[in-house]
Design an enzyme around this catalytic site. Structure first.
Site, PDB file in Angstrom:
ATOM      1  N   GLU A  76       0.819  -1.213   0.000  1.00 35.76           N
ATOM      2  CA  GLU A  76       0.000   0.000   0.000  1.00 35.76           C
ATOM      3  C   GLU A  76       0.856   1.267   0.000  1.00 35.76           C
ATOM      4  OE1 GLU A  76      -3.324   0.213   0.129  1.00 35.76           O
ATOM      5  OE2 GLU A  76      -3.824   2.154   1.019  1.00 35.76           O
ATOM      6  N   ASP A  77       1.916   1.265   0.796  1.00 37.69           N
ATOM      7  CA  ASP A  77       2.614   2.533   1.073  1.00 37.69           C
ATOM      8  C   ASP A  77       4.020   2.656   0.511  1.00 37.69           C
ATOM      9  OD1 ASP A  77       0.430   3.380   2.448  1.00 37.69           O
ATOM     10  OD2 ASP A  77       1.186   2.853   4.427  1.00 37.69           O
TER      11      ASP A  77
END
Ligand code: MN
Length: 713
Positions: A76-77
């Site tokens: 996700e990051d």
């Protein structure tokens, strides 16, 4: 922050078989991926996944869960991809990380309270594997522990609300009471700081005066019960600030009146012992009026059973006491799932389907010796019969499995369904028959000019969509019948030289069992009554001798060009007869004849649209009917419009069905073709309407066929 070796040691201590190498690689992979990212607290971002892994190891979870905890934010990051994770850690870890990533993506969409239950279900349905949910909950727990560092107040409130409404209840459902209490309490502090502070302050004060009150009360209750010869387990705890506050809200009382900040449970062996224990407690301590409730003799609707009472107990404390059997206790703690442990008759009646997965989980827990064993392949089957989809605004809709954008449109509003022309699913235009999946965002495209298509009925999954489509199709048919009936009646009156007024028709509505003039037009349009019947009802004196002379079995040529007998009454001898190519009338259909100069008479079905072209020429209309005694066995050509799935063997299936019912295909034309289906016009030779109706019914029952209709133009 926990060091790499500490984490690995900890996992190895309860799970000696854990893959040490993979744990080490995950630690390093996550550290490198997050690089120099910082948390709002100023800590390196990497401290977060390590803390999450630490929380999971505290629950003695398997190596795969710990690794997933370490990797949960990488996809996700960071620049790391799911492919990287799969290559380095294999399919299982990739699947778990993907699951947690997907859950993180849905949390940003909406914060509407009324949708909380749907959100909880969505989270469960998307988790699929209990470990995904556990990692997500540990993630949320650590985020709540560091919530104060988030500067944006709106964001803090949203996270807290989500925790309160979705994650705390989920932690409770899977039986992790500590997580539930902590999540709830931290969310409470964010959402209502003042209330939290005052409840906590009051609790501190009481505690400072009383010392270990809970322990003292337990000891005394235990002694009191033992003296009466009762074998009982007594447990108790201070209620959490949140549960105390909620009680104050619910009962609308102040802190001073709030007596029972401690709750005690007495567990005994049998139901009789419950009442004996109750007697002992009530005999030993002063009862607080209005607190007694007996859910043992009558259980709560959710299956909960317990005796509740309030007394001025040991140490002069007002306390709440719940008395139940050990079995009832299990049910109260683990939900209906605990019935599994007590396979007694009758217990199964309260066992809802939604608890099945939890029951299975407990079953595995009970029998597994290694932590991995129970976590492995523990799929959450909850709500597998539902899908949860978002509107562009973030509203969440629960639909049955197999639902399509059309179902979604009708779930939003029937008007949205009725005007739906297309749909974007996750930003891409998709066919309306696409089956939706969990978390899909559905954007319905509407057009005022659109009306529901009868073919939608073949793929919708919700009753609401189906009912709306049917209602629309019926009302469409009715308005067509009304229009046709109005023309027929007007023509008849004009033809016979009588004035037609609304008032006159209203006077005879009862004769036709109709409530309104439009109803009367509809029954005429449908052919239940003729224009002449209406005329005679209004003007009983109207002449009845103007019907054409009935001449059965006129010789004529039919469409196929064969010389044959035409089994029609109402024709004038010697007239040539054609069957209209627009509506393909069959014996049994309601029909009219239209005189065509130089060609004779063309027979149309009474609902044929071509008739509108003759509306202003009443002199050309002939009342005709089929000769019911016809025994010539002549074949007639009927035309049907069929929508059929575009797949191998479809056409063969159709021709088989038609042949089996004695029909003969004389022509076939594909008029529209899409990826999903094609529309075909089929000319079928049959003897009469009845045979055609049988064929159409058989076609409708065929799997590949979506819809069948008589072709009307
Ligand atoms: Mn996270």
């Amino acid at each position: 922050m926990m060091r790499q070796y500490e984490l690995v040691e900890r996992v190895k201590s309860y799970d000696p078989g854990a893959d040490e190498d993979a744990l080490n690689r995950a630690y390093v992979f996550s550290m490198k991926a997050h690089g120099s990212q910082l948390r709002a607290s100023g800590d390196p971002y990497f401290s977060h996944p390590v803390e999450v892994a630490g929380i999971l190891s505290g629950m003695k979870l398997d190596g795969a869960s710990i690794i997933t905890g370490l990797l949960h934010d990488t996809v996700e990051d960071t620049v790391a991809t799911l492919k990287d994770v799969r290559e380095m850690f294999g399919d299982e870890i990739a699947r778990l990380v993907d699951g947690v990533t997907k859950l993180s993506q849905i949390e940003l969409q909406s914060d509407k309270s009324r949708q909380a239950e749907n959100f909880r279900k969505l989270v469960l349905a998307m988790s699929e594997d209990i470990r995904v949910l556990l990692v997500k909950l540990a993630d949320r727990l650590h985020n709540m522990r560091t919530l104060d560092y988030v500067k944006d107040e709106e964001k803090r409130k949203r996270i807290a609300r989500e925790t309160m409404e979705i994650y705390a209840p989920l932690a409770e459902r899977i039986g992790i009471r500590d997580w539930k209490d902590e999540l709830e309490d931290r969310a409470f502090r964010e959402l209502n700081g003042d209330a939290h502070a005052s409840v906590t302050k009051r609790l501190d004060f009481l505690r400072s005066r009383g010392g270990d009150l809970v322990g003292q009360v337990i000891a005394e209750l235990h002694r009191t019960l033992a003296e009466s010869g009762l074998k009982a387990d007594v447990s108790g705890r201070e209620k959490t600030p949140y549960s105390i506050w909620r009680k104050m809200q619910k009962k609308n009382i102040g802190f001073e009146q709030l007596s029972d900040i401690m709750a005690f449970r007495i567990a005994v062996d049998t139901v009789e012992d419950c009442y004996r224990a109750l007697g002992v407690i009530h005999a030993s301590y002063r009862v607080v009026p209005g607190r007694f409730k007996d859910y043992v003799s009558i259980a709560k609707p959710n299956g909960y059973r317990s005796i509740h009472t309030g007394v001025i107990g040991p140490q002069n404390q007002r306390i709440e006491i719940q008395i139940r059997t050990r079995e009832m206790h299990e049910v109260a703690e683990y939900g209906v799932a605990a019935h599994w442990r007590y396979k007694q008759a009758g217990a199964a009646t309260t066992e809802g389907k939604q608890y099945r997965w939890l029951r299975q989980l407990l079953e595995i827990l009970e029998h597994a010796s290694e932590p991995e064993e129970f976590l492995e392949h523990t799929k959450l089957e909850m709500f597998s019969d539902q899908v949860f989809c978002f509107s562009p605004k973030g509203d969440l809709y629960a639909l049955p499995q197999g639902a399509t954008p059309v179902d979604f449109a009708y779930a939003v509003h029937s008007e949205v369904g009725n005007t739906c022309v297309g749909a974007k699913v996750n930003g891409r235009i998709m066919p309306l028959r696409t089956q939706l999946r969990n978390g899909d965002q559905v954007d319905i495209i509407t057009s005022k000019a659109q009306t529901p298509s009868p073919t939608w009925e073949s793929f919708v999954a919700t009753g609401k969509a189906r009912a709306c489509i049917r209602r629309f199709v019926r009302s469409q048919q009715r308005s067509q019948y009304v229009t046709l009936g109005r023309e027929i009646v007007a023509k008849t009156f004009r033809q016979e030289g009588y004035e037609l007024t609304e008032k006159a028709l209203k006077g005879v509505l009862k004769n036709f069992d109709c409530g309104e003039v439009d109803d009367l037009y509809a029954v005429v349009g449908e052919g239940q009554h003729t224009g002449r019947e209406v005329l005679w009802a209004v003007f009983p004196g109207a002449r009845k001798d103007r019907q054409p002379k009935v001449v059965p079995l006129t010789r004529a040529r039919n469409r196929l060009g064969k010389d044959m007998a035409v089994p029609i009454r109402g024709l004038i001898a010697g007239m040539a007869v054609h069957f209209a190519g627009c509506c393909h009338p069959l014996p049994g259909d309601r029909i009219v004849g239209i005189v065509v100069t130089g060609k004779g008479v063309t027979i149309h079905t009474i609902d044929c649209e071509t008739l509108e072209g003759f509306a202003e020429m009443p002199e050309r209309w002939l009342d005709v009917s089929w000769d019911v005694d016809d025994e010539t066995g002549a074949m007639h050509v009927g035309r049907i419009h069929v929508v059929v799935a575009n797949e191998p063997g479809s056409l063969a299936a159709i021709s088989t069905v038609i042949g089996r019912d004695g029909g003969n295909i004389s022509n076939l034309k594909i008029i529209h073709r899409s990826i999903d289906f094609f529309e075909i016009l089929i000319d079928v030779e049959v003897t009469d309407l009845k045979q055609m109706t049988n064929i159409m019914a058989a076609l409708r029952a065929t799997r590949v066929v979506n819809s069948v209709e008589r072709a009307r133009s």
